[in-house]
Design a protein around this motif. Structure first.
Motif, PDB file in Angstrom:
ATOM      1  N   THR A 137      51.963  24.870  -7.990  1.00 39.65           N
ATOM      2  CA  THR A 137      52.210  24.266  -6.669  1.00 39.65           C
ATOM      3  C   THR A 137      53.577  23.582  -6.582  1.00 39.65           C
ATOM      4  N   ASP A 138      54.066  23.096  -7.700  1.00 40.20           N
ATOM      5  CA  ASP A 138      55.343  22.365  -7.678  1.00 40.20           C
ATOM      6  C   ASP A 138      56.536  23.273  -7.375  1.00 40.20           C
ATOM      7  N   GLN A 164      46.953  19.287 -11.694  1.00 40.85           N
ATOM      8  CA  GLN A 164      46.792  19.595 -10.274  1.00 40.85           C
ATOM      9  C   GLN A 164      45.455  19.085  -9.756  1.00 40.85           C
ATOM     10  N   TYR A 182      45.635  15.506  -8.894  1.00 41.44           N
ATOM     11  CA  TYR A 182      46.195  15.292  -7.564  1.00 41.44           C
ATOM     12  C   TYR A 182      45.136  15.547  -6.496  1.00 41.44           C
ATOM     13  N   LYS A 183      44.478  16.678  -6.646  1.00 40.77           N
ATOM     14  CA  LYS A 183      43.495  17.069  -5.652  1.00 40.77           C
ATOM     15  C   LYS A 183      42.309  16.083  -5.633  1.00 40.77           C
ATOM     16  N   GLN A 242      42.840  13.136  -3.660  1.00 45.03           N
ATOM     17  CA  GLN A 242      42.801  13.369  -2.213  1.00 45.03           C
ATOM     18  C   GLN A 242      41.390  13.666  -1.711  1.00 45.03           C
ATOM     19  N   LEU A 243      40.689  14.487  -2.435  1.00 43.84           N
ATOM     20  CA  LEU A 243      39.439  15.022  -1.903  1.00 43.84           C
ATOM     21  C   LEU A 243      38.172  14.348  -2.441  1.00 43.84           C
ATOM     22  N   TYR A 289      35.485  21.641  -9.374  1.00 41.95           N
ATOM     23  CA  TYR A 289      36.706  22.160  -8.749  1.00 41.95           C
ATOM     24  C   TYR A 289      37.702  22.624  -9.805  1.00 41.95           C
TER      25      TYR A 289
END
Lengths: 192, 183
Positions: free
Chosen positions: A46-47, A109, A112-113, A116-117, A127
């Motif tokens: 993603t980066d 990652q 990070y997710k 958020q979630l 996940y």
């Protein structure tokens, strides 16, 4: 409806070929989600996606004049995007910049997710498992799986982007699902 | 229903791309097959998680599309423009022919001027008689036995009415002649 959309896209391509900035912007914004998904499915990081997306935008702006049939804009852009992403991946592997293995990257990652979630640790692990399974798919299956799980992207559109028949998309999707499903099941069994 | 076909149907159902006929077939299969129902539940769960995950990974990550586009546009503008002449089909064809002609002519002249041997300008000696030759008028010419070169033959009638057969080389040199009474 689809015909109208194609027609307006062709008109935008013609305007872009004349050098209109707004036409470029609209064209790219309309196709942004699948374009980004395609790049992500190839480089799996993603980066770096943003850098590749910028390169793609530059290439589209520079080379739009070489497109003879405006109706073929999507497949043309998909080829261009795939080429840029592969070039980026090759460059990265040559420089050996990535020193982390896939598990560590996926872990970061998911951190990070997760922020958020999710708050639930168990769900976060689930996940992470899915993400690892998606990343471990062979590229042709990963591309189909990621594109098909984007919002509003039909099999026919995925087929157009990847330049394969619709039936191929269906088969690859079923196999990708099966591979991910089996991998998750195997992990669960091993943990037990 | 075969397992792969069942998974295709479930996949279409999950992706909301199933036709009414296929949906009826799937429902019938789910009613009669408990394992199929369980598979549907598991794949439904996987599908939901995958959609959320991919949306999060792909769309909710990184810079905005507008920002990236603006940077790309600026990058494009900074690049010096290179003038490229675009030729249409017929012009391209004509240009190709012209280029071929020029190259052909250049090659022709280059090769020809280098390969042509220099012309020997030599005054042909006058031969009066095969037996009565003088050193002044005669050259040291190669003997006829050793030559294998192509020659032309000429006849010549002198003042006395005698006929001479003259061997003339094509490179402007004259070889020894022989007198033949019979001619």
């Amino acid at each position: 409806m689809k015909g109208q959309e194609e027609q307006s896209e062709s008109a935008l391509v013609c305007a872009a070929q004349k050098g209109e900035k707004e036409a470029f912007r609209l064209l790219l914004m309309r196709n942004w989600p699948w374009l980004k998904a395609l790049v992500y499915s190839i480089i799996s990081n993603t980066d770096s996606v943003d850098d590749v997306m910028q390169d793609i935008c530059v290439q589209v702006i520079r080379k739009v004049n070489t497109l003879r049939e405006p109706a073929c804009f999507r497949p043309w852009m998909a080829v261009l995007a795939r080429r840029q992403a592969l070039k980026y991946r090759q460059r990265k592997s040559q420089r050996r910049v990535i020193s982390l293995n896939n598990d560590e990257v996926a872990g970061q990652q998911c951190d990070y997710k997760a922020g958020q979630l999710l708050d639930n640790l168990e769900l976060r692990e689930q996940y992470q498992q899915v993400l690892q399974a998606v990343k471990s798919l062979p590229e042709i299956y990963r591309q189909v799986f990621i594109l098909a799980h984007l919002e509003d992207l039909k099999y026919a559109q995925v087929a157009e982007i990847l330049d394969v028949p619709v039936t191929t998309v269906q088969i690859r999707l079923v196999r990708a699902r099966r591979m991910i499903f089996n991998q998750i099941k195997d992990k669960e069994k091993n943990e037990v | 229903m075969k397992e792969e076909m069942l998974e295709i149907m479930i996949g279409k159902y999950l992706d909301d791309q199933i036709t009414p006929g296929e949906q009826r077939a799937l429902e019938a299969e789910l009613d009669s097959n408990f394992e199929a129902k369980e598979l549907l539940t598991q794949l439904q769960d996987l599908h939901q998680r995958s959609c959320e995950l991919i949306a999060s990974e792909v769309l909710d990550h990184g810079r905005s599309a507008d920002e990236i586009f603006e940077r790309a546009w600026q990058q494009h503008k900074k690049r010096p423009s290179i003038g490229i002449i675009r030729l249409s089909g017929s012009l391209r064809f004509a240009a190709g022919i012209a280029a071929g002609l020029v190259i052909g002519l250049a090659l022709h002249f280059t090769v020809l001027t280098r390969s042509t041997p220099p012309i020997i300008r030599q005054k042909p000696p006058v031969v009066k008689s095969p037996d009565n030759t003088t050193g002044e008028n005669r050259q040291n010419l190669p003997s006829p036995q050793n030559t294998t070169r192509n020659v032309d033959w000429y006849t010549f009638t002198d003042e006395n009415g005698d006929q001479w057969l003259i061997e003339g080389l094509r490179e402007n040199t004259v070889r020894t002649a022989s007198f033949q009474e019979s001619i």
